[in-house]
Motif scaffolding. Structure first.
Motif, PDB file in Angstrom:
ATOM      1  N   ASP A 172       0.637  -1.010  -0.091  1.00  0.00           N
ATOM      2  CA  ASP A 172       0.114  -0.165   0.609  1.00  0.00           C
ATOM      3  C   ASP A 172       0.866   1.210   0.433  1.00  0.00           C
ATOM      4  O   ASP A 172       0.091   2.381  -0.889  1.00  0.00           O
ATOM      5  CB  ASP A 172      -1.424   0.174   1.496  1.00  0.00           C
ATOM      6  N   LYS A 173       2.198   1.078   0.775  1.00  0.00           N
ATOM      7  CA  LYS A 173       2.836   2.161   0.982  1.00  0.00           C
ATOM      8  C   LYS A 173       2.876   3.287  -0.756  1.00  0.00           C
ATOM      9  O   LYS A 173       3.014   4.787  -0.859  1.00  0.00           O
ATOM     10  CB  LYS A 173       3.809   2.875   2.163  1.00  0.00           C
ATOM     11  N   PRO A 174       3.465   2.285  -1.607  1.00  0.00           N
ATOM     12  CA  PRO A 174       4.478   2.398  -2.366  1.00  0.00           C
ATOM     13  C   PRO A 174       3.536   2.715  -3.424  1.00  0.00           C
ATOM     14  O   PRO A 174       2.854   4.328  -4.142  1.00  0.00           O
ATOM     15  CB  PRO A 174       5.172   1.363  -3.360  1.00  0.00           C
ATOM     16  N   LEU A 175       1.875   1.871  -3.142  1.00  0.00           N
ATOM     17  CA  LEU A 175       0.830   2.666  -4.685  1.00  0.00           C
ATOM     18  C   LEU A 175      -0.217   3.928  -4.389  1.00  0.00           C
ATOM     19  O   LEU A 175      -0.098   4.912  -4.925  1.00  0.00           O
ATOM     20  CB  LEU A 175      -0.196   1.535  -4.416  1.00  0.00           C
ATOM     21  N   ALA A 176      -0.153   4.320  -3.060  1.00  0.00           N
ATOM     22  CA  ALA A 176      -0.534   5.819  -2.606  1.00  0.00           C
ATOM     23  C   ALA A 176       0.868   6.904  -2.794  1.00  0.00           C
ATOM     24  O   ALA A 176       0.318   7.635  -3.007  1.00  0.00           O
ATOM     25  CB  ALA A 176      -0.713   5.766  -0.822  1.00  0.00           C
ATOM     26  N   THR A 177       1.778   6.372  -2.413  1.00  0.00           N
ATOM     27  CA  THR A 177       2.728   7.385  -3.155  1.00  0.00           C
ATOM     28  C   THR A 177       2.370   7.463  -4.549  1.00  0.00           C
ATOM     29  O   THR A 177       3.371   9.120  -4.651  1.00  0.00           O
ATOM     30  CB  THR A 177       3.970   6.863  -2.237  1.00  0.00           C
ATOM     31  N   VAL A 178       3.045   7.300  -5.601  1.00  0.00           N
ATOM     32  CA  VAL A 178       2.958   7.207  -6.629  1.00  0.00           C
ATOM     33  C   VAL A 178       1.770   7.601  -6.570  1.00  0.00           C
ATOM     34  O   VAL A 178       1.290   8.174  -8.174  1.00  0.00           O
ATOM     35  CB  VAL A 178       3.151   6.124  -7.215  1.00  0.00           C
ATOM     36  N   GLY A 179       0.629   7.159  -6.417  1.00  0.00           N
ATOM     37  CA  GLY A 179      -0.793   7.520  -6.868  1.00  0.00           C
ATOM     38  C   GLY A 179      -1.931   6.975  -7.270  1.00  0.00           C
ATOM     39  O   GLY A 179      -3.028   7.309  -7.768  1.00  0.00           O
ATOM     40  N   VAL A 180      -1.400   5.932  -7.766  1.00  0.00           N
ATOM     41  CA  VAL A 180      -2.345   4.852  -7.765  1.00  0.00           C
ATOM     42  C   VAL A 180      -2.852   4.521  -6.714  1.00  0.00           C
ATOM     43  O   VAL A 180      -4.719   4.558  -7.720  1.00  0.00           O
ATOM     44  CB  VAL A 180      -1.541   3.194  -7.813  1.00  0.00           C
ATOM     45  N   VAL A 181      -3.239   4.574  -5.670  1.00  0.00           N
ATOM     46  CA  VAL A 181      -4.679   4.814  -4.653  1.00  0.00           C
ATOM     47  C   VAL A 181      -4.877   6.420  -3.596  1.00  0.00           C
ATOM     48  O   VAL A 181      -3.385   6.569  -4.123  1.00  0.00           O
ATOM     49  CB  VAL A 181      -4.593   3.129  -3.821  1.00  0.00           C
ATOM     50  N   ASP A 182      -5.261   6.910  -3.452  1.00  0.00           N
ATOM     51  CA  ASP A 182      -5.533   8.014  -2.272  1.00  0.00           C
ATOM     52  C   ASP A 182      -5.269   7.146  -1.288  1.00  0.00           C
ATOM     53  O   ASP A 182      -4.694   8.256  -0.218  1.00  0.00           O
ATOM     54  CB  ASP A 182      -7.208   8.192  -2.859  1.00  0.00           C
ATOM     55  N   LEU A 183      -5.376   6.644  -0.776  1.00  0.00           N
ATOM     56  CA  LEU A 183      -5.242   5.944   0.625  1.00  0.00           C
ATOM     57  C   LEU A 183      -3.661   5.210   0.894  1.00  0.00           C
ATOM     58  O   LEU A 183      -3.689   4.380   0.154  1.00  0.00           O
ATOM     59  CB  LEU A 183      -6.854   4.895   1.429  1.00  0.00           C
ATOM     60  N   PHE A 184      -3.004   5.162   2.058  1.00  0.00           N
ATOM     61  CA  PHE A 184      -2.341   4.467   2.270  1.00  0.00           C
ATOM     62  C   PHE A 184      -2.612   2.771   3.562  1.00  0.00           C
ATOM     63  O   PHE A 184      -1.911   3.170   3.863  1.00  0.00           O
ATOM     64  CB  PHE A 184      -1.263   4.827   3.346  1.00  0.00           C
ATOM     65  N   HIS A 185      -3.994   3.049   3.468  1.00  0.00           N
ATOM     66  CA  HIS A 185      -4.780   1.430   3.608  1.00  0.00           C
ATOM     67  C   HIS A 185      -5.103   1.145   2.778  1.00  0.00           C
ATOM     68  O   HIS A 185      -6.927   1.684   3.151  1.00  0.00           O
ATOM     69  CB  HIS A 185      -5.067   2.101   5.189  1.00  0.00           C
ATOM     70  N   SER A 186      -5.064   0.785   2.004  1.00  0.00           N
ATOM     71  CA  SER A 186      -5.774  -0.036   0.837  1.00  0.00           C
ATOM     72  C   SER A 186      -5.727  -1.736   0.795  1.00  0.00           C
ATOM     73  O   SER A 186      -6.018  -1.718   1.134  1.00  0.00           O
ATOM     74  CB  SER A 186      -6.040   1.178  -0.641  1.00  0.00           C
ATOM     75  N   VAL A 187      -5.637  -1.847  -0.887  1.00  0.00           N
ATOM     76  CA  VAL A 187      -5.199  -2.563  -1.797  1.00  0.00           C
ATOM     77  C   VAL A 187      -4.673  -4.123   0.080  1.00  0.00           C
ATOM     78  O   VAL A 187      -5.349  -5.072  -0.360  1.00  0.00           O
ATOM     79  CB  VAL A 187      -4.088  -3.146  -2.805  1.00  0.00           C
ATOM     80  N   GLY A 188      -3.826  -3.471   0.754  1.00  0.00           N
ATOM     81  CA  GLY A 188      -3.028  -4.997   1.146  1.00  0.00           C
ATOM     82  C   GLY A 188      -3.557  -4.426   2.085  1.00  0.00           C
ATOM     83  O   GLY A 188      -2.948  -5.656   3.615  1.00  0.00           O
ATOM     84  N   HIS A 189      -4.334  -4.214   2.972  1.00  0.00           N
ATOM     85  CA  HIS A 189      -4.829  -2.919   4.017  1.00  0.00           C
ATOM     86  C   HIS A 189      -6.144  -3.695   4.708  1.00  0.00           C
ATOM     87  O   HIS A 189      -7.007  -4.285   5.276  1.00  0.00           O
ATOM     88  CB  HIS A 189      -5.059  -2.524   5.415  1.00  0.00           C
ATOM     89  N   THR A 190      -7.108  -4.397   2.940  1.00  0.00           N
ATOM     90  CA  THR A 190      -8.215  -4.825   3.014  1.00  0.00           C
ATOM     91  C   THR A 190      -8.235  -6.281   3.948  1.00  0.00           C
ATOM     92  O   THR A 190      -7.716  -6.918   3.373  1.00  0.00           O
ATOM     93  CB  THR A 190      -9.219  -4.434   2.225  1.00  0.00           C
ATOM     94  N   ALA A 191      -9.910  -6.658   5.156  1.00  0.00           N
ATOM     95  CA  ALA A 191      -9.848  -7.578   5.455  1.00  0.00           C
ATOM     96  C   ALA A 191     -11.226  -8.614   4.198  1.00  0.00           C
ATOM     97  O   ALA A 191     -11.015  -9.873   4.385  1.00  0.00           O
ATOM     98  CB  ALA A 191     -10.859  -7.615   6.125  1.00  0.00           C
ATOM     99  N   LEU A 192     -10.745  -7.521   3.233  1.00  0.00           N
ATOM    100  CA  LEU A 192     -11.782  -8.264   2.298  1.00  0.00           C
ATOM    101  C   LEU A 192     -10.576  -9.508   1.116  1.00  0.00           C
ATOM    102  O   LEU A 192     -11.092 -10.484   0.980  1.00  0.00           O
ATOM    103  CB  LEU A 192     -12.191  -7.652   0.661  1.00  0.00           C
ATOM    104  N   LEU A 193      -9.048  -9.056   1.340  1.00  0.00           N
ATOM    105  CA  LEU A 193      -8.391 -10.368   1.092  1.00  0.00           C
ATOM    106  C   LEU A 193      -8.631 -11.325   1.816  1.00  0.00           C
ATOM    107  O   LEU A 193      -7.853 -12.404   1.423  1.00  0.00           O
ATOM    108  CB  LEU A 193      -7.260  -9.637   1.576  1.00  0.00           C
TER     109      LEU A 193
END
Length: 157
Positions: free
Chosen positions: A35-56
Motif C-alpha cells: 500500500d505505501k508505494p501504491l499511495a505514494t505514486v498515486g495509484v490509490v488515494d489511501l495508505f490503507h487500501s489493497v494490502g490492508h483490506t480484510a476482504l482479502l
C-alpha cells in the motif's frame, strides 16, 4: 502503527506460536509493502487500501492452506491489520478503521499522511504509548534471551 513495530510484533508472535517467525514477519510486512508505494505514486488515494483490506481474508485462508509457512504469512498479515485497526481506534478515530472494508467502504475522513510525515503526527498519541510498551517487552525478551544464553555457555551446557 509504525512498520518496524509490525515486524517486531510478528517476531514476538513467533516466539509464542509454532509458526516460523521469518514467515510471520514477511506476512506482517506485506500490507505496507503493497500500500505505501501504491499511495505514494498515486495509484490509490489511501495508505490503507489493497494490502490492508480484510476482504482479502479468503486469499489469506487459501495461502494458509498451503502449509505452516502459508499459515504464518496469513497470520502475520492478519496481525498487521489487527494492530493498525487497534491503533486507529485507540487514537480516537474508530471510523477510520473502515479501511478494513476497502474498496467497499472508505473511511469518512482518513488521514492522508505519507509514511514519513505520519511518524511526527503519531508521536505522543495514545497508541504511541502502547507501541512503546510493546518495544519495552521486546527489549526485555531480548535481554532475557541473551542472559539465558550466557548462563548456558558459562555452565558449559
Amino acid at each position: 502503527m509504525l512498520f518496524v513495530t509490525h515486524l517486531a510484533a510478528a517476531a514476538l508472535l513467533g516466539r509464542w506460536s509454532r509458526l516460523a517467525p521469518l514467515w510471520l514477519v514477511a506476512g506482517a510486512a506485506l500490507p505496507d509493502l503493497v500500500d505505501k508505494p501504491l499511495a505514494t505514486v498515486g495509484v490509490v488515494d489511501l495508505f490503507h487500501s489493497v494490502g490492508h483490506t480484510a476482504l482479502l481474508a479468503p486469499l489469506a485462508v487459501a495461502v494458509a492452506a498451503t502449509g505452516l509457512r502459508g499459515t504464518a504469512v496469513a497470520v502475520g498479515w492478519a496481525s498487521h491489520l489487527f494492530l493498525d485497526a487497534l491503533h486507529i481506534v485507540i487514537n480516537g478515530r474508530p471510523g477510520d478503521a473502515l479501511f478494513l472494508a476497502w474498496p467497499l467502504v472508505t473511511p469518512p475522513d482518513p488521514l492522508a499522511i505519507p509514511p514519513g510525515d505520519f511518524f511526527f503526527y503519531y508521536l505522543w498519541s495514545p497508541s504511541f504509548f502502547l507501541e512503546c510498551l510493546l518495544w519495552i517487552g521486546v527489549v526485555a525478551i531480548v535481554v532475557s534471551e541473551v542472559r539465558t544464553r550466557r548462563e548456558t555457555v558459562t555452565r558449559g551446557d
